[in-house]
Each structure stands twice: as C-alpha cells, then as structure tokens.
Design a protein around this motif. Structure first.
Motif, PDB file in Angstrom:
ATOM      1  N   ILE A   1       0.864  -1.178   0.092  1.00 53.09           N
ATOM      2  CA  ILE A   1      -0.197   0.101  -0.035  1.00 53.09           C
ATOM      3  C   ILE A   1       0.738   1.330   0.225  1.00 53.09           C
ATOM      4  O   ILE A   1       1.713   1.485   0.937  1.00 53.09           O
ATOM      5  CB  ILE A   1      -1.055   0.075   1.137  1.00 53.09           C
ATOM      6  N   THR A   2       0.691   2.056  -1.258  1.00 51.59           N
ATOM      7  CA  THR A   2       1.613   3.341  -1.287  1.00 51.59           C
ATOM      8  C   THR A   2       0.868   4.388  -0.424  1.00 51.59           C
ATOM      9  O   THR A   2      -0.483   4.298   0.014  1.00 51.59           O
ATOM     10  CB  THR A   2       1.640   3.468  -2.633  1.00 51.59           C
ATOM     11  N   LEU A   3       1.556   5.427  -0.337  1.00 52.49           N
ATOM     12  CA  LEU A   3       1.008   6.642   0.582  1.00 52.49           C
ATOM     13  C   LEU A   3      -0.109   7.178  -0.305  1.00 52.49           C
ATOM     14  O   LEU A   3      -1.238   7.351   0.348  1.00 52.49           O
ATOM     15  CB  LEU A   3       2.028   7.855   0.419  1.00 52.49           C
ATOM     16  N   GLU A   4      -0.214   7.218  -1.703  1.00 50.74           N
ATOM     17  CA  GLU A   4      -1.534   7.509  -2.398  1.00 50.74           C
ATOM     18  C   GLU A   4      -2.569   6.381  -1.966  1.00 50.74           C
ATOM     19  O   GLU A   4      -3.804   6.966  -1.797  1.00 50.74           O
ATOM     20  CB  GLU A   4      -1.117   7.540  -3.809  1.00 50.74           C
ATOM     21  N   GLU A   5      -2.347   5.304  -2.094  1.00 53.90           N
ATOM     22  CA  GLU A   5      -3.542   4.418  -1.747  1.00 53.90           C
ATOM     23  C   GLU A   5      -4.132   4.453  -0.215  1.00 53.90           C
ATOM     24  O   GLU A   5      -5.158   4.236  -0.095  1.00 53.90           O
ATOM     25  CB  GLU A   5      -2.638   2.903  -1.995  1.00 53.90           C
ATOM     26  N   PHE A   6      -2.749   4.793   0.697  1.00 57.44           N
ATOM     27  CA  PHE A   6      -3.135   5.128   2.009  1.00 57.44           C
ATOM     28  C   PHE A   6      -4.196   6.199   2.045  1.00 57.44           C
ATOM     29  O   PHE A   6      -5.111   6.318   2.764  1.00 57.44           O
ATOM     30  CB  PHE A   6      -1.889   5.182   2.936  1.00 57.44           C
ATOM     31  N   LYS A   7      -3.663   7.361   1.514  1.00 55.85           N
ATOM     32  CA  LYS A   7      -4.843   8.380   1.415  1.00 55.85           C
ATOM     33  C   LYS A   7      -6.156   8.209   0.892  1.00 55.85           C
ATOM     34  O   LYS A   7      -7.213   8.501   1.437  1.00 55.85           O
ATOM     35  CB  LYS A   7      -4.155   9.697   0.594  1.00 55.85           C
ATOM     36  N   THR A   8      -6.161   7.450  -0.228  1.00 51.30           N
ATOM     37  CA  THR A   8      -7.580   7.006  -0.875  1.00 51.30           C
ATOM     38  C   THR A   8      -8.276   6.118   0.282  1.00 51.30           C
ATOM     39  O   THR A   8      -9.562   6.316   0.195  1.00 51.30           O
ATOM     40  CB  THR A   8      -7.313   6.041  -2.149  1.00 51.30           C
ATOM     41  N   MET A   9      -7.544   5.289   0.908  1.00 48.35           N
ATOM     42  CA  MET A   9      -8.336   4.515   2.113  1.00 48.35           C
ATOM     43  C   MET A   9      -8.946   5.371   3.160  1.00 48.35           C
ATOM     44  O   MET A   9     -10.206   5.378   3.658  1.00 48.35           O
ATOM     45  CB  MET A   9      -7.479   3.653   2.695  1.00 48.35           C
ATOM     46  N   LEU A  10      -8.186   6.489   3.800  1.00 48.70           N
ATOM     47  CA  LEU A  10      -8.546   7.458   4.651  1.00 48.70           C
ATOM     48  C   LEU A  10      -9.724   8.323   3.864  1.00 48.70           C
ATOM     49  O   LEU A  10     -10.511   8.388   4.662  1.00 48.70           O
ATOM     50  CB  LEU A  10      -7.461   8.266   4.942  1.00 48.70           C
ATOM     51  N   ASP A  11      -9.699   8.450   2.692  1.00 47.80           N
ATOM     52  CA  ASP A  11     -10.989   9.179   2.259  1.00 47.80           C
ATOM     53  C   ASP A  11     -11.933   8.602   2.165  1.00 47.80           C
ATOM     54  O   ASP A  11     -13.282   9.118   2.721  1.00 47.80           O
ATOM     55  CB  ASP A  11     -10.413   9.697   0.728  1.00 47.80           C
ATOM     56  N   GLU A  12     -11.960   7.249   1.777  1.00 47.42           N
ATOM     57  CA  GLU A  12     -13.005   6.422   1.679  1.00 47.42           C
ATOM     58  C   GLU A  12     -13.760   6.089   3.073  1.00 47.42           C
ATOM     59  O   GLU A  12     -14.815   5.871   3.238  1.00 47.42           O
ATOM     60  CB  GLU A  12     -12.752   4.994   1.029  1.00 47.42           C
ATOM     61  N   LEU A  13     -12.836   6.227   3.854  1.00 45.90           N
ATOM     62  CA  LEU A  13     -13.383   5.755   5.513  1.00 45.90           C
ATOM     63  C   LEU A  13     -13.728   7.248   6.040  1.00 45.90           C
ATOM     64  O   LEU A  13     -14.125   7.317   7.260  1.00 45.90           O
ATOM     65  CB  LEU A  13     -12.077   5.434   6.510  1.00 45.90           C
ATOM     66  N   GLU A  14     -13.819   8.393   5.257  1.00 53.00           N
ATOM     67  CA  GLU A  14     -14.299   9.490   5.700  1.00 53.00           C
ATOM     68  C   GLU A  14     -13.532  10.099   6.925  1.00 53.00           C
ATOM     69  O   GLU A  14     -14.210  10.547   7.984  1.00 53.00           O
ATOM     70  CB  GLU A  14     -15.808   9.713   6.012  1.00 53.00           C
ATOM     71  N   ALA A  15     -12.122   9.733   7.008  1.00 53.29           N
ATOM     72  CA  ALA A  15     -11.407  10.117   8.163  1.00 53.29           C
ATOM     73  C   ALA A  15     -11.095  11.512   8.257  1.00 53.29           C
ATOM     74  O   ALA A  15     -10.966  12.014   9.434  1.00 53.29           O
ATOM     75  CB  ALA A  15     -10.080   9.431   8.148  1.00 53.29           C
ATOM     76  N   GLY A  16     -11.257  12.330   7.119  1.00 53.30           N
ATOM     77  CA  GLY A  16     -11.100  13.748   7.352  1.00 53.30           C
ATOM     78  C   GLY A  16      -9.950  14.297   7.862  1.00 53.30           C
ATOM     79  O   GLY A  16      -9.723  15.417   8.750  1.00 53.30           O
ATOM     80  N   VAL A  17      -8.560  13.718   7.392  1.00 53.92           N
ATOM     81  CA  VAL A  17      -7.473  13.952   7.820  1.00 53.92           C
ATOM     82  C   VAL A  17      -6.823  14.858   6.423  1.00 53.92           C
ATOM     83  O   VAL A  17      -6.945  14.510   5.333  1.00 53.92           O
ATOM     84  CB  VAL A  17      -6.452  12.859   8.427  1.00 53.92           C
ATOM     85  N   ASP A  18      -5.818  15.666   6.791  1.00 53.62           N
ATOM     86  CA  ASP A  18      -5.133  16.354   5.735  1.00 53.62           C
ATOM     87  C   ASP A  18      -4.039  15.605   5.395  1.00 53.62           C
ATOM     88  O   ASP A  18      -3.803  14.468   6.000  1.00 53.62           O
ATOM     89  CB  ASP A  18      -5.033  17.901   6.323  1.00 53.62           C
ATOM     90  N   ASP A  19      -3.175  16.116   4.455  1.00 50.28           N
ATOM     91  CA  ASP A  19      -2.072  15.389   3.941  1.00 50.28           C
ATOM     92  C   ASP A  19      -0.972  15.186   5.055  1.00 50.28           C
ATOM     93  O   ASP A  19      -0.452  14.137   5.074  1.00 50.28           O
ATOM     94  CB  ASP A  19      -1.348  16.169   2.784  1.00 50.28           C
ATOM     95  N   GLU A  20      -0.747  16.051   5.886  1.00 54.70           N
ATOM     96  CA  GLU A  20       0.231  16.002   6.978  1.00 54.70           C
ATOM     97  C   GLU A  20      -0.177  14.929   7.816  1.00 54.70           C
ATOM     98  O   GLU A  20       0.827  14.048   8.043  1.00 54.70           O
ATOM     99  CB  GLU A  20       0.422  17.348   7.529  1.00 54.70           C
ATOM    100  N   VAL A  21      -1.136  14.870   8.249  1.00 54.97           N
ATOM    101  CA  VAL A  21      -1.763  13.857   9.071  1.00 54.97           C
ATOM    102  C   VAL A  21      -1.744  12.652   8.242  1.00 54.97           C
ATOM    103  O   VAL A  21      -1.292  11.445   9.133  1.00 54.97           O
ATOM    104  CB  VAL A  21      -3.139  14.140   9.925  1.00 54.97           C
ATOM    105  N   ALA A  22      -2.183  12.458   7.195  1.00 59.66           N
ATOM    106  CA  ALA A  22      -1.848  11.001   6.480  1.00 59.66           C
ATOM    107  C   ALA A  22      -0.752  10.269   6.389  1.00 59.66           C
ATOM    108  O   ALA A  22      -0.253   9.431   6.618  1.00 59.66           O
ATOM    109  CB  ALA A  22      -2.645  11.374   4.952  1.00 59.66           C
ATOM    110  N   ILE A  23       0.165  11.427   6.188  1.00 63.73           N
ATOM    111  CA  ILE A  23       1.634  11.179   6.025  1.00 63.73           C
ATOM    112  C   ILE A  23       2.137  10.564   7.331  1.00 63.73           C
ATOM    113  O   ILE A  23       2.749   9.444   7.535  1.00 63.73           O
ATOM    114  CB  ILE A  23       2.551  12.179   5.671  1.00 63.73           C
ATOM    115  N   ILE A  24       1.782  11.248   8.656  1.00 60.72           N
ATOM    116  CA  ILE A  24       2.380  10.778   9.781  1.00 60.72           C
ATOM    117  C   ILE A  24       1.683   9.376   9.963  1.00 60.72           C
ATOM    118  O   ILE A  24       2.463   8.567  10.642  1.00 60.72           O
ATOM    119  CB  ILE A  24       1.819  11.673  10.944  1.00 60.72           C
ATOM    120  N   GLY A  25       0.465   9.153   9.530  1.00 65.61           N
ATOM    121  CA  GLY A  25      -0.004   7.845   9.745  1.00 65.61           C
ATOM    122  C   GLY A  25       0.511   6.764   9.001  1.00 65.61           C
ATOM    123  O   GLY A  25       0.773   5.803   9.554  1.00 65.61           O
TER     124      GLY A  25
END
Length: 74
Positions: free
Chosen positions: A26-50
């Motif tokens: 799972i790449t960073l972009e795929e991880f961000k997509t996962m978070l978007d689909e989960l409606e996590a509501g996190v920005d790029d900075e928080v996604a990168i930390i996760g």
C-alpha cells in the motif's frame, strides 16, 4: 501472527482492497485513498504521519505484515 484464520482472511481482504495496483504494498497515495473512503477527514500532513507510523521498515510502502502489526496495536 496472533490472528485466527478468519480474522487474518478479513484483514487480507481489506489490505488487498486498498492495494489498488495489486503489487502487494500500500503506497502513500493508496493510503490516502483509504482514509478518504473511510471519511477520516485528515489532511495530507496527518495522512503522512499515519502512513509513516504503519510503514515500520520505512521503505515507502506498507506490506501486509506491517498492516497486521498495525491492527494488533489497535
């Protein structure tokens, strides 16, 4: 892994779903997509930390074993 076979199968299915290009990682972009689909509501900075938290070996992708380890910590 401490997961029973059914739980491991469920986690593998979740991992496979989020591994959009089916390369076993799972790449960073795929991880961000996962978070978007989960409606996590996190920005790029928080996604990168996760992402970097789950990517334990810091190779720029999340492998299944890292995904399992992350779930164990939840």
């Amino acid at each position: 892994m401490p997961h029973d076979p059914q739980r491991r199968e469920e986690l593998q299915a979740s991992f496979d779903y989020n591994d959009r290009d089916r390369d076993g990682r799972i790449t960073l972009e795929e991880f961000k997509t996962m978070l978007d689909e989960l409606e996590a509501g996190v920005d790029d900075e928080v996604a990168i930390i996760g992402f970097t938290t789950v990517d334990a070996n810091a190779d720029g992708a999340i492998e299944f074993v890292e995904f399992l380890d992350w779930w164990d910590q939840q």
